[in-house]
Scaffold this motif. Structure first.
Motif, short mmCIF file in Angstrom:
data_model
loop_
_atom_site.label_atom_id
_atom_site.label_comp_id
_atom_site.label_asym_id
_atom_site.label_seq_id
_atom_site.Cartn_x
_atom_site.Cartn_y
_atom_site.Cartn_z
N SER A 37 49.64 46.36 34.33
CA SER A 37 49.31 47.09 35.55
C SER A 37 50.07 46.59 36.78
N CYS A 38 50.37 45.29 36.85
CA CYS A 38 51.01 44.79 38.07
C CYS A 38 52.31 44.02 37.79
N GLY A 39 52.62 43.77 36.54
CA GLY A 39 53.86 43.08 36.21
C GLY A 39 53.79 41.56 36.29
N SER A 40 52.66 41.02 36.67
CA SER A 40 52.50 39.57 36.73
C SER A 40 52.69 38.95 35.35
N THR A 41 53.25 37.74 35.32
CA THR A 41 53.45 37.02 34.06
C THR A 41 52.96 35.59 34.19
N ILE A 42 52.63 35.02 33.04
CA ILE A 42 52.21 33.63 32.98
C ILE A 42 52.69 33.03 31.67
N ALA A 43 53.07 31.78 31.73
CA ALA A 43 53.31 30.98 30.53
C ALA A 43 52.31 29.85 30.59
N LEU A 44 51.66 29.62 29.46
CA LEU A 44 50.61 28.62 29.40
C LEU A 44 50.98 27.62 28.32
N GLY A 45 50.97 26.35 28.66
CA GLY A 45 51.22 25.30 27.70
C GLY A 45 49.94 24.54 27.44
N LEU A 46 49.66 24.28 26.17
CA LEU A 46 48.43 23.58 25.80
C LEU A 46 48.72 22.49 24.79
N GLY A 58 49.20 23.23 31.07
CA GLY A 58 50.22 23.41 32.09
C GLY A 58 50.47 24.90 32.26
N VAL A 59 50.86 25.29 33.47
CA VAL A 59 51.03 26.70 33.78
C VAL A 59 52.36 26.92 34.49
N ARG A 60 53.04 27.98 34.07
CA ARG A 60 54.20 28.50 34.80
C ARG A 60 53.87 29.95 35.11
N SER A 61 53.81 30.28 36.38
CA SER A 61 53.29 31.59 36.78
C SER A 61 54.24 32.33 37.70
N GLN A 62 54.40 33.60 37.43
CA GLN A 62 55.04 34.54 38.35
C GLN A 62 54.06 35.70 38.48
#
Length: 139
Positions: A37-46, A58-62
């Motif tokens: 819906s908005c194009g937001s992205t996230i990478a999540l490290g566990l 850990g988080v990498r977010s756009q």
């Protein structure tokens, strides 16, 4: 259109709080999610222990401020939880956003509860759970 205020000072401060959860390339489990819906992205490290309990995140977010706030709320509470708990919470969060159940039992969700009134932000709210559910076992 809802009259609920979405981008409160608390939501914006949560977005900044993501700095406490830095991304590292060596996280053993890495998931990604994108909001249609908005194009937001996230990478999540566990990282998890031998029982499947989350020990590091850990988080990498756009993402938009709501996506970043949701990621901070997720990261603040996920350490010590199992994949099963994360999956249960993710399903409950989807049901809550759809108006089917009360706010799920996840610490801090009340801070972004106004997002339920904005269907265009539901995908952003789900980003961290969707990324985690890709890589954590549900059992």
């Amino acid at each position: 259109m809802s009259t609920t205020v979405l981008y409160t000072p608390e939501v914006l401060s949560l977005a900044v709080a993501l700095a406490r959860f830095p991304w590292r390339e060596d996280f053993p489990l890495q998931g990604e999610a994108r909001s249609r819906s908005c194009g937001s992205t996230i990478a999540l490290g566990l990282a998890v222990d031998d029982r499947g309990t989350v020990t590091e995140v850990g988080v990498r977010s756009q993402a938009c401020a709501i996506g970043q706030a949701a990621a901070a709320i997720f990261a603040e509470a996920v350490v010590g939880m199992t994949g099963r708990k994360v999956h249960e919470a993710g399903r409950a969060l989807e049901d809550w956003l759809a108006g089917k159940v009360d706010l799920p039992d996840w610490p801090g969700l009340e801070r972004i509860a106004a997002a339920r009134d904005y269907p265009g932000r539901h995908g952003a709210v789900m980003l961290p759970w969707n990324a985690a559910m890709q890589v954590l076992p549900s059992a």
